[in-house]
Motif scaffolding. Sequence first.
Motif, PDB file in Angstrom:
ATOM      1  N   LYS A   1      10.997  -5.530   6.038  1.00  0.00           N
ATOM      2  CA  LYS A   1      10.924  -4.148   6.475  1.00  0.00           C
ATOM      3  C   LYS A   1      11.742  -3.197   5.778  1.00  0.00           C
TER       4      LYS A   1
ATOM      5  N   PHE B   1      -0.620  -2.165   7.261  1.00  0.00           N
ATOM      6  CA  PHE B   1       0.348  -1.078   7.493  1.00  0.00           C
ATOM      7  C   PHE B   1      -0.020   0.218   7.058  1.00  0.00           C
TER       8      PHE B   1
ATOM      9  N   ILE C   1       9.237  -1.545   2.907  1.00  0.00           N
ATOM     10  CA  ILE C   1       8.187  -0.430   3.566  1.00  0.00           C
ATOM     11  C   ILE C   1       8.345   0.748   2.645  1.00  0.00           C
TER      12      ILE C   1
ATOM     13  N   ARG D   1       0.817  -5.561   4.440  1.00  0.00           N
ATOM     14  CA  ARG D   1       0.921  -4.370   3.731  1.00  0.00           C
ATOM     15  C   ARG D   1      -0.388  -3.570   3.905  1.00  0.00           C
TER      16      ARG D   1
END
Length: 705
Positions: free
Chosen positions: A104, A84, A108, A81
């Motif tokens: 995902k 990302f 996300i 996380r």
Amino acid sequence: MKRKTSSDWNTMGPRTASSPTLAGFKHPRWDDSTSSPNSRRVMMPTGALGGGSGRSGSEGGSANDLVMLQQRRNLPMAAARPRFLSEVAKHETVILIGETGCGKTTQIPQYLHEARLEAPHAIAITQPRRMAAISIAKRVAQEMRVSIGSLVGYKVRFEDCTDTVSRLIYLTDGMLLREAMLDPLLSRYSWIVLDEAHERTISTDILFGVVKAAQRERRVTTTNLCPLKVIVMSATLDADKFSDYFHKAPILFVSGRQFPVDVRHVRDSQDDWQSATLSTLFQIHQEAPERHDMLVFLTGQEEIETMMRQIRRIAKDISGPKMTLLCLYAAQQTAIQQKVFFPTKAGCRKIVLSTNIAETSLTIPGIRYVIDSCRVKAKVHQPSTGLDMLKVVRISQAQAWQRTGRAGRDAEGQCYRMVTRAEFDRLPKDSTPEILRCNLSNVILQILSIGVKDILKFDFMQRPPGDAIEGALRQLKLLGGVDDQNQLTPEGKKMAAFPIDPKLTKMILRAKDLGVTEEIVSIVALMSGESILVTPTAKKEEALNSRRKFVSSEGDLITYLKIFRAFKSSNNKDQWCQQHFVHQRNMTFALEIRKQLIDLCHKLNIPIQSNVGQTDLIRRAIAEGMFVNVAKLTREGYYVTLDSRQQARIHPSSVMFQTKPELVVFTELISTQKNYIRNLTLVDANWLLEAQPDYYRQHRIVTGD
Ligand code: CDP
Ligand code: MG
């Protein structure tokens, strides 16, 4: 039943590092030493839990909430996380690669929301399938403890469950494309997440071009919109082409949790893969411990339902744990489909019969065994003829490995493939993107209505062959949807507004002139879902007899219409459907589609008129929409399709199987071992000649050859 002994199988040997088990061969261990050097690759850390603001209120709550929170935290995605979030902050577009089930799709959008990154607009997450869009949106709403349709919503064809406050919007790729037609800058969104990009559906492929153009517009023109951020998510490794297309966007990898899976191939080639599947299934069922669940990949709803009945019948005489038999296919209701996520009870075994929907879109917990038919029902297009056909075809090796991976999510597993080792080696490495295999007429209508001036210059990620584009333009010109300059006509704009094949829209537009829109809209609705009739092999005669009173010598579509009318006027729908072997769920679905089509007609000023007795007018409207799907009886007793000059036979399920009329239009050409035409309507050559004189003179409708 012939039992398979293990000697029938080509065992791939013990799981050593060099054996091609999933772990040794395809297992994506994403570290620098195993991946090829690539400066654009960013490795995501795993292990530590990434911080979260808990903005969605996911702390505390009931035991159920806590379990869900724990599940979220344990997902491989959670560890990735922070990395990302820092990557997406730096780049306009990011490609995210992660094994199916790593989190995902569900996580996300939540991460973006928790980090308050979605403001001021919403996040769109596209899915190729409506069922996945709905069920995942519901799951995310549950994880965030909000009701579906508020902060988290979904939008699929014929169903909008969003609100002005919705910020996480799961929608089918086709739906986002429709939104882009009205709003090419996609101004409702700050983020577009193109999910399941590896599936390369037509709509996703067009969306690549659409979002890239919207990004550029929002960057260079002075709009008051924020920059449009894009995340492309995929479960397979071939990410470079996405990256290249989006100006060398960085590729982020997140390692999944994958246990080794033993792969076995049948020793001999299997024409009857269903029987081989059944015997394998029961062999596993008798030998494997309880709660070791099984997932079987089949090709479609009909095949699944047939196999389900066979399993139930055989299971009565077979030992083994209690079976929880479930199925999974696109036309299913969400509540029923949701059952596959329930944990298996003690003393039981869950067996899920699924189409390729469980390949990457949905992850079913508990699966230890996969039986893979290695086949899929796919739309196949012939550019030379302009026809799409639903055909059972072999899958690609990439798909087979995805399916295999489903057995190794929770523990070590086994995968049985219904192809031989040699056959497997001959499968194509990757599947061909849909845009290279399907009728492009809808695609072209959609691209033109987004405002693209020159279809031949559209920035395709992968350009379809020239003759496919030419063929589709030709068909659209014949239907009156585009003019000689390849621009949309007013009629073409209407065709683009309907989320259905332009041929079906043409039927509706012709019905307007003939005063039979009510009938045609009903027929189109009946054609838009799965089959409304159930004809169990064991009760075939009974089923056919019960429906005999509806059979029309004018064809299947008129017969469906009669059945539909009787259904609509019946008082007890349950009983009526049972009595007439009609699939109530599919019928109700058709009713819902019909309502939506009527709403669309109202919006486009198309009056809904009915002319009950005039079936010739109804058939005429059908003929004029479907005129490229004409088949003519030959002296030898088979049919030839006039456009493509293919030999075909009438499908045994058709009401015209026995009568064999001279000239028919069909809605579907199925190619298995032989060609079959389905959903027929009797037509008059003069109608076709009047509507399309040049075309039919060219295709020799009059002379009896
Ligand atoms: O998109 P990706 O395949 O990476 O995973 P996901 O769809 O975000 O799913 C993450 C996890 O949530 C999976 O392990 C699923 O089993 C679980 N899940 C669930 O339990 N129920 C759902 N309705 C959807 C997902
Ligand atoms: Mg997913």
